[in-house]
Write a protein that holds these residues in place. Structure first.
Motif, short mmCIF file in Angstrom:
data_model
loop_
_atom_site.label_atom_id
_atom_site.label_comp_id
_atom_site.label_asym_id
_atom_site.label_seq_id
_atom_site.Cartn_x
_atom_site.Cartn_y
_atom_site.Cartn_z
N ALA A 78 0.71 -1.22 -0.08
CA ALA A 78 0.04 0.03 0.19
C ALA A 78 0.79 1.35 0.08
CB ALA A 78 -0.97 -0.02 1.23
N GLU A 79 1.86 1.28 0.77
CA GLU A 79 2.68 2.35 0.83
C GLU A 79 3.54 3.00 -0.57
OE1 GLU A 79 5.39 -1.14 1.29
OE2 GLU A 79 3.35 -0.39 2.21
N LYS A 80 3.49 2.02 -1.71
CA LYS A 80 4.03 2.35 -2.68
C LYS A 80 3.00 2.69 -3.96
CE LYS A 80 8.21 -0.52 -2.22
NZ LYS A 80 9.03 -1.36 -2.64
N VAL A 81 1.70 2.51 -3.57
CA VAL A 81 0.66 2.80 -4.33
C VAL A 81 0.37 4.33 -4.01
CG1 VAL A 81 -1.93 2.26 -5.49
CG2 VAL A 81 -0.07 0.38 -4.59
N THR A 82 0.70 5.36 -4.59
CA THR A 82 0.76 6.54 -4.37
C THR A 82 -0.48 7.30 -5.05
OG1 THR A 82 2.57 7.44 -5.85
CG2 THR A 82 3.31 7.14 -3.45
N ASP A 83 -0.65 6.82 -6.35
CA ASP A 83 -1.67 7.54 -7.20
C ASP A 83 -2.88 6.83 -7.48
OD1 ASP A 83 -1.20 5.44 -8.95
OD2 ASP A 83 -0.91 6.71 -10.64
N GLY A 84 -2.98 5.78 -6.54
CA GLY A 84 -4.37 4.82 -6.86
C GLY A 84 -4.43 4.17 -7.93
N GLY A 85 -3.37 4.01 -8.51
CA GLY A 85 -3.63 2.98 -9.71
C GLY A 85 -4.06 3.89 -11.21
N ALA A 86 -3.95 5.44 -10.88
CA ALA A 86 -4.63 6.18 -11.95
C ALA A 86 -3.73 6.16 -13.24
CB ALA A 86 -4.77 7.64 -11.41
N TYR A 87 -2.47 6.04 -13.06
CA TYR A 87 -1.57 5.96 -14.48
C TYR A 87 -1.92 4.66 -14.99
CZ TYR A 87 2.42 4.89 -17.21
OH TYR A 87 3.57 4.31 -17.95
N TYR A 88 -2.12 3.56 -14.44
CA TYR A 88 -2.40 2.48 -15.34
C TYR A 88 -3.76 2.40 -15.80
CZ TYR A 88 1.95 0.19 -13.22
OH TYR A 88 3.23 -0.19 -13.00
N TYR A 89 -4.56 3.11 -15.07
CA TYR A 89 -6.02 3.15 -15.43
C TYR A 89 -6.04 4.19 -16.89
CZ TYR A 89 -11.15 4.10 -15.62
OH TYR A 89 -12.44 4.14 -16.12
N GLU A 90 -5.38 5.06 -16.78
CA GLU A 90 -5.21 6.06 -18.06
C GLU A 90 -4.75 5.12 -19.05
OE1 GLU A 90 -3.58 10.46 -19.01
OE2 GLU A 90 -2.08 8.72 -18.33
N LYS A 91 -3.66 4.42 -18.87
CA LYS A 91 -3.12 3.79 -20.19
C LYS A 91 -4.22 2.67 -20.48
CE LYS A 91 0.62 6.18 -19.90
NZ LYS A 91 0.06 7.32 -19.13
N LEU A 92 -5.15 2.20 -19.64
CA LEU A 92 -5.85 1.22 -19.99
C LEU A 92 -6.99 1.66 -20.83
CD1 LEU A 92 -6.93 -1.88 -19.44
CD2 LEU A 92 -8.07 -1.13 -17.83
N CYS A 93 -7.35 2.94 -20.25
CA CYS A 93 -8.63 3.83 -21.26
C CYS A 93 -8.02 3.97 -22.55
CB CYS A 93 -8.65 4.96 -20.42
SG CYS A 93 -9.84 4.66 -18.82
N TRP A 94 -6.68 4.28 -22.84
CA TRP A 94 -6.25 4.45 -24.02
C TRP A 94 -6.24 3.25 -24.85
CZ3 TRP A 94 -1.09 7.65 -23.30
CH2 TRP A 94 -1.33 8.84 -22.71
N HIS A 95 -5.83 2.14 -24.12
CA HIS A 95 -5.81 0.79 -24.62
C HIS A 95 -7.26 0.42 -25.14
CE1 HIS A 95 -4.47 -3.63 -24.15
NE2 HIS A 95 -5.62 -3.81 -24.38
N LYS A 96 -8.28 0.62 -24.44
CA LYS A 96 -9.54 0.39 -24.82
C LYS A 96 -10.22 1.25 -25.95
CE LYS A 96 -14.41 0.12 -23.09
NZ LYS A 96 -14.72 -0.47 -24.11
#
Length: 109
Positions: A78-96
């Motif tokens: 948990a201490e290393k997840v600072t943006d709540g997964g927003a970066y990966y979610y943005e890239k996933l949205c581009w992917h979709k």
């Protein structure tokens, strides 16, 4: 999908996704776009059912970001997840967006 089918799917979409991501975030290196493609596969690599649900959805699915955050916490703590997964979610949205622009999941399966 079997591991072999997933591997083939990822190989098939990578060239087009790299070009698409270059349009979304111009001026980066080829290795950056390759990393974006790899990052956009985060759910595919870690939760196939969540990935397929997201890709087939007709509307935004913010629960995909919640699932990404859960997976990141499981893998990194948990201490290393600072943006709540927003970066990966943005890239996933581009992917979709890319998958949808090519005819959706049915075109690739």
């Amino acid at each position: 999908m079997t591991k072999e089918e997933i591997r083939k799917y990822k190989q098939a979409i990578k060239p087009g996704m790299m070009r698409y991501m270059e349009k979304k975030d111009p001026g980066k290196s080829e290795s950056t776009y390759s990393t974006y493609v790899s990052d956009s596969n985060y759910l595919l690599n870690n939760d196939l059912d969540a990935y397929l649900d997201f890709m087939k959805a007709d509307k935004p699915m913010p629960q995909a970001q919640d699932r990404i955050r859960e997976l990141l916490i499981e893998h990194r703590g948990a201490e290393k997840v600072t943006d709540g997964g927003a970066y990966y979610y943005e890239k996933l949205c581009w992917h979709k967006e890319y998958i949808d622009s090519t005819g959706g999941m049915k075109a690739w399966m």
